[in-house]
Design a protein around this motif. Structure first.
Motif, PDB file in Angstrom:
ATOM      1  N   VAL A   1       0.845  -1.192   0.000  1.00  0.00           N
ATOM      2  CA  VAL A   1       0.000   0.000   0.000  1.00  0.00           C
ATOM      3  C   VAL A   1       0.884   1.248   0.000  1.00  0.00           C
ATOM      4  O   VAL A   1       0.608   2.211  -0.721  1.00  0.00           O
ATOM      5  N   GLU A   2       1.958   1.219   0.770  1.00  0.00           N
ATOM      6  CA  GLU A   2       2.860   2.369   0.855  1.00  0.00           C
ATOM      7  C   GLU A   2       3.451   2.720  -0.511  1.00  0.00           C
ATOM      8  O   GLU A   2       3.636   3.888  -0.830  1.00  0.00           O
TER       9      GLU A   2
ATOM     10  N   THR B   1      -4.655   8.932  -4.850  1.00  0.00           N
ATOM     11  CA  THR B   1      -4.190   7.570  -5.142  1.00  0.00           C
ATOM     12  C   THR B   1      -5.190   6.890  -6.066  1.00  0.00           C
ATOM     13  O   THR B   1      -6.375   6.822  -5.751  1.00  0.00           O
TER      14      THR B   1
ATOM     15  N   HIS C   1      -7.005   4.960   5.056  1.00  0.00           N
ATOM     16  CA  HIS C   1      -6.529   5.737   3.921  1.00  0.00           C
ATOM     17  C   HIS C   1      -7.588   6.699   3.400  1.00  0.00           C
ATOM     18  O   HIS C   1      -7.515   7.141   2.259  1.00  0.00           O
TER      19      HIS C   1
ATOM     20  N   GLU D   1     -10.263   9.725  -1.578  1.00  0.00           N
ATOM     21  CA  GLU D   1      -8.807   9.785  -1.430  1.00  0.00           C
ATOM     22  C   GLU D   1      -8.125   8.673  -2.208  1.00  0.00           C
ATOM     23  O   GLU D   1      -6.972   8.787  -2.597  1.00  0.00           O
ATOM     24  N   VAL D   2      -8.851   7.569  -2.404  1.00  0.00           N
ATOM     25  CA  VAL D   2      -8.328   6.424  -3.150  1.00  0.00           C
ATOM     26  C   VAL D   2      -9.406   5.988  -4.136  1.00  0.00           C
ATOM     27  O   VAL D   2     -10.555   5.772  -3.757  1.00  0.00           O
TER      28      VAL D   2
ATOM     29  N   LEU E   1       0.503   4.556  -2.512  1.00  0.00           N
ATOM     30  CA  LEU E   1      -0.085   5.793  -2.006  1.00  0.00           C
ATOM     31  C   LEU E   1       0.450   7.018  -2.742  1.00  0.00           C
ATOM     32  O   LEU E   1       1.641   7.132  -3.003  1.00  0.00           O
TER      33      LEU E   1
ATOM     34  N   PHE F   1      -5.635  -2.215   1.011  1.00  0.00           N
ATOM     35  CA  PHE F   1      -5.997  -0.862   1.420  1.00  0.00           C
ATOM     36  C   PHE F   1      -7.041  -0.901   2.524  1.00  0.00           C
ATOM     37  O   PHE F   1      -7.044  -0.054   3.413  1.00  0.00           O
TER      38      PHE F   1
END
Length: 180
Positions: free
Chosen positions: A8-9, A142, A42, A114-115, A12, A37
């Protein structure tokens, strides 16, 4: 099909594209990334499934991760190459899809997340305006997308347009995974 799932990092704050031929694991990889996620915090996540009703041996059903509530935009579309009988009919169906998908993108832009996860972006790129897609992506920090980029469904006018647009999208993404 086995593939190494990115963390995930790693994903992002960037755009990631998963491409490949039909039935190479694109939807499975996207599903596994969504599940990863879902384990963290997140912000709001949105799924735009551009092929929510397709089940006829092409593509995969995208399951939502257990216990996660995602904003889901699922427009009504048809699979042009599976449904149309002539090249003209296929192109007309793709244009019809583009209008429905553009409406879904407009709805998403009203309250972006946000994602953003997009399943089967190639269905939009067959005839839709890439600028509308990029507008939705630019509103989201993201983005993880999958889509067809291959040869097994034939070429022709739509195939070339879709391939060119998918390659343009790939050039804009920080990461591109091409599944065999």
């Amino acid at each position: 099909m086995e593939f190494e799932l990115p963390s995930v990092e790693e994903l992002l704050g960037s755009w990631t594209l998963i491409t490949g031929e039909v039935n190479t694991g694109k939807t499975d990889m996207l599903s596994r990334i969504m599940a990863a996620f879902a384990q963290g915090e997140h912000g709001r996540m949105a799924l735009m499934d551009m092929a929510p009703e397709l089940t006829r041996g092409v593509g995969g059903k995208l399951a939502l991760p257990q216990g996660v509530h995602l904003k889901v935009c699922a427009p009504s579309i048809v699979a042009p190459r599976l449904t149309g009988k002539t090249p003209e009919e296929v192109q007309a169906l793709a244009r019809q899809n583009a209008a429905n998908l553009a409406t879904a993108l407009e709805g998403y832009l009203a309250v972006p997340a946000e994602v953003l996860f997009i399943n089967d972006v190639s269905l939009y790129l067959q005839a839709g305006d890439p600028a509308k897609l990029y507008e939705a992506m630019e509103a989201t920090p993201t983005v993880v997308i999958n889509g067809y980029l291959g040869t097994s469904l034939g070429g022709g006018e739509m195939g070339e347009l879709e391939r060119r647009r998918m390659e343009e999208l790939a050039a804009r993404c920080a990461r591109v995974y091409r599944l065999a």
